[in-house]
Scaffold this motif. Structure first.
Motif, PDB file in Angstrom:
ATOM      1  N   GLY A 295       0.775  -1.222   0.000  1.00 38.39           N
ATOM      2  CA  GLY A 295       0.000   0.000   0.000  1.00 38.39           C
ATOM      3  C   GLY A 295       0.810   1.277   0.000  1.00 38.39           C
ATOM      4  O   GLY A 295       0.240   2.364  -0.089  1.00 38.39           O
ATOM      5  N   VAL A 296       2.116   1.172   0.097  1.00 35.52           N
ATOM      6  CA  VAL A 296       2.973   2.360   0.085  1.00 35.52           C
ATOM      7  C   VAL A 296       3.341   2.671  -1.368  1.00 35.52           C
ATOM      8  O   VAL A 296       3.980   1.841  -2.041  1.00 35.52           O
ATOM      9  CB  VAL A 296       4.248   2.157   0.920  1.00 35.52           C
ATOM     10  N   ASP A 297       2.957   3.839  -1.852  1.00 38.08           N
ATOM     11  CA  ASP A 297       3.244   4.182  -3.239  1.00 38.08           C
ATOM     12  C   ASP A 297       3.873   5.563  -3.412  1.00 38.08           C
ATOM     13  O   ASP A 297       4.052   6.028  -4.540  1.00 38.08           O
ATOM     14  CB  ASP A 297       1.972   4.093  -4.089  1.00 38.08           C
ATOM     15  N   ASP A 298       4.221   6.211  -2.277  1.00 42.74           N
ATOM     16  CA  ASP A 298       4.789   7.556  -2.388  1.00 42.74           C
ATOM     17  C   ASP A 298       6.302   7.578  -2.278  1.00 42.74           C
ATOM     18  O   ASP A 298       6.926   8.628  -2.426  1.00 42.74           O
ATOM     19  CB  ASP A 298       4.175   8.493  -1.351  1.00 42.74           C
ATOM     20  N   VAL A 299       6.926   6.430  -1.968  1.00 39.24           N
ATOM     21  CA  VAL A 299       8.384   6.323  -1.927  1.00 39.24           C
ATOM     22  C   VAL A 299       8.796   4.991  -2.539  1.00 39.24           C
ATOM     23  O   VAL A 299       7.982   4.066  -2.635  1.00 39.24           O
ATOM     24  CB  VAL A 299       8.957   6.425  -0.494  1.00 39.24           C
ATOM     25  N   ALA A 300      10.072   4.906  -2.913  1.00 35.00           N
ATOM     26  CA  ALA A 300      10.595   3.684  -3.495  1.00 35.00           C
ATOM     27  C   ALA A 300      11.943   3.369  -2.878  1.00 35.00           C
ATOM     28  O   ALA A 300      12.571   4.232  -2.247  1.00 35.00           O
ATOM     29  CB  ALA A 300      10.728   3.836  -5.008  1.00 35.00           C
ATOM     30  N   VAL A 301      12.375   2.133  -3.036  1.00 31.74           N
ATOM     31  CA  VAL A 301      13.690   1.738  -2.550  1.00 31.74           C
ATOM     32  C   VAL A 301      14.747   2.679  -3.127  1.00 31.74           C
ATOM     33  O   VAL A 301      14.755   2.983  -4.314  1.00 31.74           O
ATOM     34  CB  VAL A 301      13.986   0.275  -2.937  1.00 31.74           C
ATOM     35  N   GLY A 302      15.636   3.163  -2.234  1.00 33.26           N
ATOM     36  CA  GLY A 302      16.686   4.092  -2.640  1.00 33.26           C
ATOM     37  C   GLY A 302      16.376   5.541  -2.344  1.00 33.26           C
ATOM     38  O   GLY A 302      17.285   6.383  -2.397  1.00 33.26           O
ATOM     39  N   ASP A 303      15.123   5.874  -2.018  1.00 30.29           N
ATOM     40  CA  ASP A 303      14.760   7.263  -1.703  1.00 30.29           C
ATOM     41  C   ASP A 303      15.274   7.655  -0.319  1.00 30.29           C
ATOM     42  O   ASP A 303      15.255   6.851   0.621  1.00 30.29           O
ATOM     43  CB  ASP A 303      13.243   7.450  -1.716  1.00 30.29           C
ATOM     44  N   ARG A 304      15.722   8.910  -0.186  1.00 30.54           N
ATOM     45  CA  ARG A 304      16.094   9.462   1.114  1.00 30.54           C
ATOM     46  C   ARG A 304      14.851  10.035   1.775  1.00 30.54           C
ATOM     47  O   ARG A 304      14.128  10.836   1.181  1.00 30.54           O
ATOM     48  CB  ARG A 304      17.148  10.562   0.978  1.00 30.54           C
ATOM     49  N   VAL A 305      14.594   9.608   3.004  1.00 30.29           N
ATOM     50  CA  VAL A 305      13.422  10.068   3.733  1.00 30.29           C
ATOM     51  C   VAL A 305      13.808  10.393   5.168  1.00 30.29           C
ATOM     52  O   VAL A 305      14.867   9.998   5.657  1.00 30.29           O
ATOM     53  CB  VAL A 305      12.289   9.010   3.733  1.00 30.29           C
ATOM     54  N   PHE A 306      12.923  11.120   5.840  1.00 37.23           N
ATOM     55  CA  PHE A 306      13.048  11.334   7.279  1.00 37.23           C
ATOM     56  C   PHE A 306      11.668  11.241   7.876  1.00 37.23           C
ATOM     57  O   PHE A 306      10.659  11.467   7.190  1.00 37.23           O
ATOM     58  CB  PHE A 306      13.704  12.686   7.587  1.00 37.23           C
ATOM     59  N   GLY A 307      11.615  10.889   9.158  1.00 40.93           N
ATOM     60  CA  GLY A 307      10.315  10.770   9.792  1.00 40.93           C
ATOM     61  C   GLY A 307      10.415  10.128  11.154  1.00 40.93           C
ATOM     62  O   GLY A 307      11.424  10.284  11.850  1.00 40.93           O
ATOM     63  N   SER A 308       9.372   9.367  11.504  1.00 38.90           N
ATOM     64  CA  SER A 308       9.242   8.837  12.865  1.00 38.90           C
ATOM     65  C   SER A 308       9.141   7.322  12.861  1.00 38.90           C
ATOM     66  O   SER A 308       8.372   6.741  12.093  1.00 38.90           O
ATOM     67  CB  SER A 308       7.996   9.420  13.546  1.00 38.90           C
ATOM     68  N   SER A 309       9.924   6.710  13.737  1.00 36.56           N
ATOM     69  CA  SER A 309       9.775   5.275  13.978  1.00 36.56           C
ATOM     70  C   SER A 309       8.670   5.057  15.003  1.00 36.56           C
ATOM     71  O   SER A 309       8.273   5.979  15.714  1.00 36.56           O
ATOM     72  CB  SER A 309      11.093   4.674  14.473  1.00 36.56           C
ATOM     73  N   ASP A 310       8.189   3.840  15.061  1.00 43.53           N
ATOM     74  CA  ASP A 310       7.142   3.499  16.027  1.00 43.53           C
ATOM     75  C   ASP A 310       7.815   2.911  17.261  1.00 43.53           C
ATOM     76  O   ASP A 310       8.099   1.713  17.315  1.00 43.53           O
ATOM     77  CB  ASP A 310       6.155   2.510  15.422  1.00 43.53           C
ATOM     78  N   VAL A 311       8.072   3.770  18.252  1.00 38.47           N
ATOM     79  CA  VAL A 311       8.833   3.340  19.423  1.00 38.47           C
ATOM     80  C   VAL A 311       7.989   2.536  20.412  1.00 38.47           C
ATOM     81  O   VAL A 311       8.532   2.023  21.392  1.00 38.47           O
ATOM     82  CB  VAL A 311       9.446   4.556  20.159  1.00 38.47           C
ATOM     83  N   VAL A 312       6.700   2.408  20.161  1.00 43.20           N
ATOM     84  CA  VAL A 312       5.835   1.653  21.070  1.00 43.20           C
ATOM     85  C   VAL A 312       5.503   0.272  20.509  1.00 43.20           C
ATOM     86  O   VAL A 312       5.549  -0.728  21.224  1.00 43.20           O
ATOM     87  CB  VAL A 312       4.547   2.441  21.375  1.00 43.20           C
ATOM     88  N   ARG A 313       5.218   0.203  19.215  1.00 39.78           N
ATOM     89  CA  ARG A 313       4.723  -1.062  18.644  1.00 39.78           C
ATOM     90  C   ARG A 313       5.804  -1.910  17.983  1.00 39.78           C
ATOM     91  O   ARG A 313       5.589  -3.086  17.741  1.00 39.78           O
ATOM     92  CB  ARG A 313       3.613  -0.770  17.628  1.00 39.78           C
ATOM     93  N   GLN A 314       6.958  -1.304  17.658  1.00 35.16           N
ATOM     94  CA  GLN A 314       8.025  -2.059  17.008  1.00 35.16           C
ATOM     95  C   GLN A 314       9.060  -2.504  18.048  1.00 35.16           C
ATOM     96  O   GLN A 314       9.292  -1.807  19.041  1.00 35.16           O
ATOM     97  CB  GLN A 314       8.700  -1.199  15.939  1.00 35.16           C
ATOM     98  N   PRO A 315       9.742  -3.634  17.815  1.00 37.82           N
ATOM     99  CA  PRO A 315      10.722  -4.109  18.784  1.00 37.82           C
ATOM    100  C   PRO A 315      12.045  -3.352  18.756  1.00 37.82           C
ATOM    101  O   PRO A 315      12.906  -3.587  19.595  1.00 37.82           O
ATOM    102  CB  PRO A 315      10.932  -5.575  18.374  1.00 37.82           C
ATOM    103  N   SER A 316      12.229  -2.460  17.772  1.00 41.06           N
ATOM    104  CA  SER A 316      13.391  -1.583  17.763  1.00 41.06           C
ATOM    105  C   SER A 316      12.967  -0.259  17.157  1.00 41.06           C
ATOM    106  O   SER A 316      11.843  -0.118  16.654  1.00 41.06           O
ATOM    107  CB  SER A 316      14.557  -2.188  16.974  1.00 41.06           C
ATOM    108  N   ALA A 317      13.865   0.731  17.197  1.00 43.30           N
ATOM    109  CA  ALA A 317      13.501   2.056  16.701  1.00 43.30           C
ATOM    110  C   ALA A 317      14.687   2.649  15.952  1.00 43.30           C
ATOM    111  O   ALA A 317      15.495   1.939  15.361  1.00 43.30           O
ATOM    112  CB  ALA A 317      13.044   2.933  17.866  1.00 43.30           C
ATOM    113  N   GLY A 318      14.810   3.989  15.980  1.00 42.86           N
ATOM    114  CA  GLY A 318      15.788   4.650  15.135  1.00 42.86           C
ATOM    115  C   GLY A 318      17.225   4.465  15.550  1.00 42.86           C
ATOM    116  O   GLY A 318      18.131   4.590  14.723  1.00 42.86           O
ATOM    117  N   ALA A 319      17.480   4.204  16.828  1.00 40.63           N
ATOM    118  CA  ALA A 319      18.848   3.982  17.301  1.00 40.63           C
ATOM    119  C   ALA A 319      19.257   2.573  16.917  1.00 40.63           C
ATOM    120  O   ALA A 319      19.358   1.659  17.743  1.00 40.63           O
ATOM    121  CB  ALA A 319      18.940   4.201  18.802  1.00 40.63           C
TER     122      ALA A 319
END
Length: 324
Positions: free
Chosen positions: A79-103
């Motif tokens: 369902g993600v169609d606004d970015v592709a592999v190789g694109d530079r992005v910035f934003g937010s990780s899910d620090v509550v629901r994912q087992p790891s985050a940005g660090a």
């Protein structure tokens, strides 16, 4: 697509960051629907990371730190169609629901924007939490053109961002700050005064009386909320804190976290894209105090939790990334 190996700074139990954080070796899975996975170039640290370690948001463990991320997309979910592999992005990780985050070497992002030309990864990773927190809180306060706003603790990064955002909104901005950023804030257009004894008199002299609104940002324990309420004409509803929660509730001042929870979280609505473009053009800035390779995460965390980091602290996983 397939899971990829990564270092990740995580905690397996709640407690003080220095006691519970550790470096793990993990496998980061393919991103789920509506998510992307990135190779992390930079991850900004925030006071919220320490609060997560202390149990601010109960939930499954282990869990990582580092909500603010810039990197290169290496996989996209359904369902993600606004970015592709190789694109530079910035934003937010899910620090509550994912087992790891940005660090970490690799992170899953729940929201993202393209990194504009002219903005490096370190500056991009400095933006998300401070910009969204500052902008949302100022909107919550009803800030508008001609408002006289006092930002108490403008040397902290949310306060520093709030000064710039409020000035762009046409507000008259007063700021309390130490010597590190006082000159810079004044050059940006704020009326700046030091902390400490006599602060209330200095603020009133600059404002020509009381102020309309107060944003309180220093870490808990500053003990200045009664003074800030007095500066707001004695009306605690005109004072919003992002940090001194218990004292504010006792005094009747507003707590942005309480109202944030009621609203379901920090909205973006294009705010980060707007401020990333301004940062790329040199019209908005979050000062960087230091960068650290991921392997030096403990030093970075200790500085972040030590009281006065002097700007944003950013981890750079690619500097010492292990061979894949």
């Amino acid at each position: 697509m397939t899971a990829v190996p990564s270092r990740a700074i995580r905690f397996h139990q709640f407690g003080e960051p220095a006691d519970v954080l550790r470096e793990d070796r993990i496998e980061v899975p393919d991103p789920g629907a509506g998510l992307v996975r990135v190779r992390v170039a930079a991850a900004g640290l925030n006071p919220a990371d320490a609060e997560l370690c202390r149990g601010f948001a109960p939930g499954p463990l282990p869990r990582g730190i580092g909500c603010d991320v810039a990197g290169t997309v290496d996989a996209v979910g359904a369902g993600v169609d606004d970015v592709a592999v190789g694109d530079r992005v910035f934003g937010s990780s899910d620090v509550v629901r994912q087992p790891s985050a940005g660090a970490a070497d690799v992170a899953i992002l729940r929201s993202w924007h393209p990194v504009p030309d002219g903005l490096d990864s370190v500056q991009a990773a400095a933006l998300p939490m401070v910009v969204l927190t500052a902008r949302w809180t100022l909107d919550l306060m009803g800030l508008g053109p001609g408002t006289t706003l006092l930002v108490h603790g403008a040397g902290g990064m949310v306060g520093y961002a709030a000064v710039q955002i409020a000035l762009r909104a046409g507000a008259r901005v007063l700021a309390t700050a130490g010597p590190t950023f006082a000159g810079d804030l004044a050059r940006r257009g704020a009326l700046v005064t030091p902390y400490g004894e006599g602060m209330a008199d200095r603020v009133r002299a600059l404002a020509g009386g009381d102020v309309d609104l107060v944003l309180d940002t220093p870490r808990p324990g500053a003990g200045t909320l009664p003074v800030l309420i007095a500066l707001a004409g004695g009306d605690p509803a005109r004072v919003v804190t992002i940090s001194n929660h218990d004292e504010a509730r006792a005094l009747g001042a507003r707590v942005n976290l309480d109202e944030l929870r009621a609203g379901g979280g920090l909205p973006d609505d294009g705010v980060l894209r707007e401020y990333a473009a301004l940062a790329a053009a040199g019209e908005f800035r979050i000062p960087i105090a230091a960068t650290y390779p991921l392997g030096a995460w403990r030093e970075a965390v200790e500085r972040s939790t030590g009281g006065h980091p002097g700007g944003k602290l950013v981890l750079l996983p690619q500097v010492d990334a292990p061979a894949v």
